[in-house]
Design a protein around this motif. Structure first.
Motif, PDB file in Angstrom:
ATOM      1  N   TRP A 100       0.869  -1.178   0.000  1.00  0.00           N
ATOM      2  CA  TRP A 100       0.000   0.000   0.000  1.00  0.00           C
ATOM      3  C   TRP A 100       0.907   1.231   0.000  1.00  0.00           C
ATOM      4  O   TRP A 100       1.871   1.260  -0.732  1.00  0.00           O
ATOM      5  CB  TRP A 100      -0.917  -0.028   1.237  1.00  0.00           C
ATOM      6  CG  TRP A 100      -1.785  -1.255   1.285  1.00  0.00           C
ATOM      7  CD1 TRP A 100      -2.962  -1.465   0.627  1.00  0.00           C
ATOM      8  CD2 TRP A 100      -1.538  -2.462   2.033  1.00  0.00           C
ATOM      9  NE1 TRP A 100      -3.462  -2.712   0.901  1.00  0.00           N
ATOM     10  CE2 TRP A 100      -2.612  -3.345   1.761  1.00  0.00           C
ATOM     11  CE3 TRP A 100      -0.518  -2.874   2.890  1.00  0.00           C
ATOM     12  CZ2 TRP A 100      -2.691  -4.615   2.333  1.00  0.00           C
ATOM     13  CZ3 TRP A 100      -0.587  -4.134   3.456  1.00  0.00           C
ATOM     14  CH2 TRP A 100      -1.669  -4.993   3.174  1.00  0.00           C
ATOM     15  N   THR A 150      -7.509  -2.150   8.062  1.00  0.00           N
ATOM     16  CA  THR A 150      -8.546  -1.811   7.084  1.00  0.00           C
ATOM     17  C   THR A 150      -9.267  -3.030   6.534  1.00  0.00           C
ATOM     18  O   THR A 150     -10.274  -2.899   5.845  1.00  0.00           O
ATOM     19  CB  THR A 150      -7.925  -1.052   5.898  1.00  0.00           C
ATOM     20  OG1 THR A 150      -6.971  -1.912   5.240  1.00  0.00           O
ATOM     21  CG2 THR A 150      -7.217   0.205   6.365  1.00  0.00           C
ATOM     22  N   ARG A 151      -8.721  -4.243   6.810  1.00  0.00           N
ATOM     23  CA  ARG A 151      -9.245  -5.512   6.286  1.00  0.00           C
ATOM     24  C   ARG A 151      -9.235  -5.514   4.757  1.00  0.00           C
ATOM     25  O   ARG A 151     -10.096  -6.077   4.113  1.00  0.00           O
ATOM     26  CB  ARG A 151     -10.646  -5.775   6.828  1.00  0.00           C
ATOM     27  CG  ARG A 151     -10.660  -6.001   8.331  1.00  0.00           C
ATOM     28  CD  ARG A 151     -12.027  -5.899   8.934  1.00  0.00           C
ATOM     29  NE  ARG A 151     -12.835  -7.086   8.705  1.00  0.00           N
ATOM     30  CZ  ARG A 151     -14.031  -7.271   9.261  1.00  0.00           C
ATOM     31  NH1 ARG A 151     -14.532  -6.352  10.073  1.00  0.00           N
ATOM     32  NH2 ARG A 151     -14.720  -8.361   9.010  1.00  0.00           N
ATOM     33  N   GLU A 152      -8.217  -4.886   4.194  1.00  0.00           N
ATOM     34  CA  GLU A 152      -8.048  -4.847   2.741  1.00  0.00           C
ATOM     35  C   GLU A 152      -6.847  -5.688   2.334  1.00  0.00           C
ATOM     36  O   GLU A 152      -5.794  -5.656   2.972  1.00  0.00           O
ATOM     37  CB  GLU A 152      -7.870  -3.410   2.248  1.00  0.00           C
ATOM     38  CG  GLU A 152      -9.132  -2.576   2.367  1.00  0.00           C
ATOM     39  CD  GLU A 152      -8.965  -1.170   1.845  1.00  0.00           C
ATOM     40  OE1 GLU A 152      -9.910  -0.386   1.965  1.00  0.00           O
ATOM     41  OE2 GLU A 152      -7.879  -0.840   1.308  1.00  0.00           O
ATOM     42  N   LYS A 153      -7.016  -6.426   1.246  1.00  0.00           N
ATOM     43  CA  LYS A 153      -5.951  -7.265   0.709  1.00  0.00           C
ATOM     44  C   LYS A 153      -5.449  -6.647  -0.593  1.00  0.00           C
ATOM     45  O   LYS A 153      -6.238  -6.236  -1.444  1.00  0.00           O
ATOM     46  CB  LYS A 153      -6.468  -8.690   0.447  1.00  0.00           C
ATOM     47  CG  LYS A 153      -5.401  -9.646  -0.091  1.00  0.00           C
ATOM     48  CD  LYS A 153      -6.009 -10.981  -0.529  1.00  0.00           C
ATOM     49  CE  LYS A 153      -6.286 -11.886   0.616  1.00  0.00           C
ATOM     50  NZ  LYS A 153      -6.636 -13.273   0.171  1.00  0.00           N
ATOM     51  N   TYR A 154      -4.118  -6.601  -0.745  1.00  0.00           N
ATOM     52  CA  TYR A 154      -3.549  -6.072  -1.983  1.00  0.00           C
ATOM     53  C   TYR A 154      -2.221  -6.774  -2.265  1.00  0.00           C
ATOM     54  O   TYR A 154      -1.752  -7.581  -1.476  1.00  0.00           O
ATOM     55  CB  TYR A 154      -3.377  -4.561  -1.894  1.00  0.00           C
ATOM     56  CG  TYR A 154      -3.447  -3.865  -3.250  1.00  0.00           C
ATOM     57  CD1 TYR A 154      -4.399  -4.232  -4.198  1.00  0.00           C
ATOM     58  CD2 TYR A 154      -2.550  -2.852  -3.573  1.00  0.00           C
ATOM     59  CE1 TYR A 154      -4.464  -3.603  -5.424  1.00  0.00           C
ATOM     60  CE2 TYR A 154      -2.615  -2.214  -4.788  1.00  0.00           C
ATOM     61  CZ  TYR A 154      -3.566  -2.591  -5.717  1.00  0.00           C
ATOM     62  OH  TYR A 154      -3.628  -1.973  -6.944  1.00  0.00           O
ATOM     63  N   SER A 178     -10.811  -8.942  -2.109  1.00  0.00           N
ATOM     64  CA  SER A 178     -11.517  -8.068  -1.168  1.00  0.00           C
ATOM     65  C   SER A 178     -12.437  -8.869  -0.260  1.00  0.00           C
ATOM     66  O   SER A 178     -12.624  -8.534   0.916  1.00  0.00           O
ATOM     67  CB  SER A 178     -12.316  -7.003  -1.929  1.00  0.00           C
ATOM     68  OG  SER A 178     -11.445  -6.099  -2.570  1.00  0.00           O
ATOM     69  N   TYR A 225     -11.767  -9.202   3.825  1.00  0.00           N
ATOM     70  CA  TYR A 225     -12.768  -8.768   4.796  1.00  0.00           C
ATOM     71  C   TYR A 225     -13.225  -9.915   5.698  1.00  0.00           C
ATOM     72  O   TYR A 225     -13.272  -9.791   6.919  1.00  0.00           O
ATOM     73  CB  TYR A 225     -13.977  -8.166   4.070  1.00  0.00           C
ATOM     74  CG  TYR A 225     -15.038  -7.655   5.016  1.00  0.00           C
ATOM     75  CD1 TYR A 225     -14.923  -6.386   5.588  1.00  0.00           C
ATOM     76  CD2 TYR A 225     -16.130  -8.437   5.362  1.00  0.00           C
ATOM     77  CE1 TYR A 225     -15.881  -5.922   6.469  1.00  0.00           C
ATOM     78  CE2 TYR A 225     -17.086  -7.985   6.249  1.00  0.00           C
ATOM     79  CZ  TYR A 225     -16.967  -6.715   6.796  1.00  0.00           C
ATOM     80  OH  TYR A 225     -17.912  -6.259   7.687  1.00  0.00           O
ATOM     81  N   THR A 235     -15.020  -1.943  -2.077  1.00  0.00           N
ATOM     82  CA  THR A 235     -13.568  -2.016  -1.917  1.00  0.00           C
ATOM     83  C   THR A 235     -12.904  -2.542  -3.186  1.00  0.00           C
ATOM     84  O   THR A 235     -11.910  -1.984  -3.660  1.00  0.00           O
ATOM     85  CB  THR A 235     -13.197  -2.917  -0.734  1.00  0.00           C
ATOM     86  OG1 THR A 235     -13.772  -2.383   0.465  1.00  0.00           O
ATOM     87  CG2 THR A 235     -11.689  -3.007  -0.570  1.00  0.00           C
ATOM     88  N   ILE A 283     -10.255  -0.353  -5.464  1.00  0.00           N
ATOM     89  CA  ILE A 283      -8.868  -0.778  -5.633  1.00  0.00           C
ATOM     90  C   ILE A 283      -8.508  -0.919  -7.097  1.00  0.00           C
ATOM     91  O   ILE A 283      -7.402  -0.555  -7.530  1.00  0.00           O
ATOM     92  CB  ILE A 283      -8.627  -2.106  -4.881  1.00  0.00           C
ATOM     93  CG1 ILE A 283      -8.613  -1.868  -3.365  1.00  0.00           C
ATOM     94  CG2 ILE A 283      -7.315  -2.763  -5.313  1.00  0.00           C
ATOM     95  CD1 ILE A 283      -8.519  -3.125  -2.543  1.00  0.00           C
TER      96      ILE A 283
END
Length: 394
Positions: free
Chosen positions: A122, A158-162, A273, A277, A363, A367
């Motif tokens: 990020w 944020t419970r976001e995957k990237y 996403s 989450y 989300t 993204i």
């Protein structure tokens, strides 16, 4: 076929029992390593101790860390990075599923470049300029990340995957015997990941290479036959070896993308996403989303779906539109025959409420620049509709 550049520099060792040669192979190259293990049965069944003892017996000191959860967390990558920096460790070994392997890629890059791992995935999105050496020992057949240069992680806040693009591992030890520890259900779920990644180039609308299209078909059919065998007998070592190699040959090796243009990452884009989450199994969710995506887009692009129907699902219908639909339904029937996941409730004990799925859709589309997918670009409304369909049976 389109123009391309290709390089996969990973030294691969494949075979039953090949794990027993890890220490011998690395001896003299490293004096200390960080050993990163996925959560699972690997301490109880002795695999972790077997690998660690073999390394120590060949003069390589092993540094441990906490086992890595599914959907690897930023905190685990930070922990491993600090250990490597503090002890000047030159190499990191991943023992486990994609969670350990993805974690190792983040650790190796952040430790070598002395940066916060957050800024790889990020933040500043730093390009990788150097890395510690990486060695992978996969314990299941799934993404094939053991021989590629991609990593995904979850930011717990944020419970976001990237993702970010790492260096390639230096060595990969692919031992089918290790995968005997994987229960049948998880073996099937992981196979959904192999198929999904193969579909991403096969169903991307590009028909400029007959060989590449046929190569994808070979991977799809081989994976399907292997999963059928393992659904019948989870101890079939030959079938486990087949699907392990299929996993490496698709997304892992990069061979399916050669000369093919952009992949259709709709299912992966949404799933990342979703599991970021809900913290659900990556492959299982792909197993739920993929057939629903197929139903949604096959009518818009009947040609390639009709080819899939005829060459993979043995449909004999001559009209493309009808063949495409029949092929998708035949694939769904096949999924059910091997015990593939049908709805989200097969993969997690949660409500999966409308409001939660709405957040996932929002989300994913944010993204990926307002929408997901290539063959058909799903906006936020369509993404939510696709997600909602995973609550009811096929």
């Amino acid at each position: 076929m389109r123009s391309f550049e290709f390089c996969n520099p990973v030294q691969i060792y494949f075979g039953n029992g090949i794990r027993k040669k890890i220490g011998e192979t690395l001896k003299g190259t490293y004096t200390k390593v960080l050993l990163v293990c996925s959560k699972g049965p690997f301490h109880e069944n002795g695999l972790y101790d077997e690998v660690a003892s073999d390394l120590e017996a060949h003069g390589i000191r092993v540094f441990p860390m906490k086992d890595v959860e599914q959907n690897p967390k930023l905190s685990s990558i930070r922990e491993g990075t600090e250990i490597c920096r503090s002890h000047e460790i030159p190499a990191v070994i991943a023992l486990g599923s994609g969670s350990a392997i993805d974690c190792v890629k983040g650790i190796a890059s952040a430790a070598a470049m002395e940066c916060d791992p957050y800024d790889l995935y990020w933040g500043k999105r730093i390009a990788v300029t150097k890395s510690l050496d990486m060695i992978t020992i996969p314990t299941m057949a799934a993404t094939g990340s053991e021989i590629n240069n991609g990593s995904v992680a979850v930011n717990e806040e944020t419970r976001e995957k990237y993702y970010f693009t790492s260096d390639f591992p230096k060595y990969a030890f692919l031992d089918p015997e290790i995968t005997l520890t994987v229960p049948k259900r998880l073996t099937i779920w992981a196979g959904m990941d192999i198929l999904s990644h193969t579909f991403e180039y096969y169903f991307n609308g590009d028909d400029s290479s007959e060989f590449q299209t046929a190569f994808s078909e070979a991977l799809i059919t081989s994976t399907m036959r292997g999963l059928e065998a393992l659904a019948e007998n989870p101890l079939d070592l030959e079938a486990r070896g087949e699907i392990m190699w299929c996993a490496s040959m698709t997304w892992g090796s990069g061979l399916t993308k050669i000369g093919r243009g952009e992949p259709d990452m709709a299912c992966h884009g949404i799933e990342e996403s979703f599991s970021g989450y809900f913290d659900t199994h990556h492959g299982a969710c792909l197993g739920v989303l993929t057939p629903r995506w197929m139903r949604r887009v096959c009518g818009e692009h009947p040609g390639i779906f009709a080819r899939f129907a005829r060459n993979v699902m043995n449909i004999r219908e001559t009209e493309d539109g009808k063949a495409a639909r029949l092929g998708v339904e035949a694939y769904i029937k096949w999924l059910k025959s091997i015990g593939g996941p049908d709805t989200y409730f097969d993969i997690g004990d949660r409500e999966f409420s409308y409001e939660e799925l709405q957040r996932v859709a929002k989300t994913a589309c944010r993204i990926y620049g307002g929408g997901v997918g290539y063959l058909h670009r799903f906006d936020e409304k369509e993404t939510l509709e696709l997600l909602q369909s995973g609550r009811t049976a096929l």
